[in-house]
Design a protein around this motif. Sequence first.
Motif, short mmCIF file in Angstrom:
data_model
loop_
_atom_site.label_atom_id
_atom_site.label_comp_id
_atom_site.label_asym_id
_atom_site.label_seq_id
_atom_site.Cartn_x
_atom_site.Cartn_y
_atom_site.Cartn_z
N LYS A 19 11.44 37.04 70.04
CA LYS A 19 10.44 36.06 70.47
C LYS A 19 11.10 34.74 70.87
N GLN A 22 12.58 35.30 74.27
CA GLN A 22 11.52 35.29 75.29
C GLN A 22 11.06 33.87 75.58
N TYR A 23 10.94 33.05 74.54
CA TYR A 23 10.53 31.66 74.71
C TYR A 23 11.55 30.89 75.56
N VAL A 25 13.78 32.08 77.65
CA VAL A 25 13.85 32.61 79.02
C VAL A 25 12.61 32.19 79.82
N THR A 26 11.44 32.22 79.18
CA THR A 26 10.21 31.87 79.88
C THR A 26 10.22 30.42 80.35
N PHE A 27 10.69 29.51 79.50
CA PHE A 27 10.69 28.09 79.84
C PHE A 27 12.05 27.60 80.34
N SER A 28 12.95 28.50 80.60
CA SER A 28 14.30 28.19 81.12
C SER A 28 15.07 27.25 80.21
#
Length: 131
Positions: A19, A22-23, A25-28
């Motif tokens: 998680k 993912q956080y 990567v999602t927000f770069s």
Amino acid sequence: MPSSSPSSSSTILRWLQRKRYQYEVTFSLYMLTPIEKFIFNSFLFLFLSMIIIAASLYLPHHIKFLVSRAWFYYAGDEVTSVTAAVAAGAATVATHTARVLHNGFQQQHHHQQHQKPMMATTSTVGLRGEL
């Protein structure tokens, strides 16, 4: 013979790591330095905290307002029996209080008119309650 299934703590740890990945990567965030990540996460935390506090303080009142407005559109300008009872009770209390005050003032005024002044310098304006 050791069991081949992973323990529940390692499963939870891997899920949390996934998680977090993912956080980032999602927000770069993976491209930022640790200081920049800290600043971004601080702003995000403050923003979400303010949203949660505002929602918990003001959302119940706003929902109550929306429900009352929807009820008004549905039922019109009808007064419910509870509201009518409260209004009638308040009017009764106000009328009774006004009568008591008025009667008390009249009795006090009547009593003061029949008393002889104790001193000749006593002002009648003060005895009558007038300014």
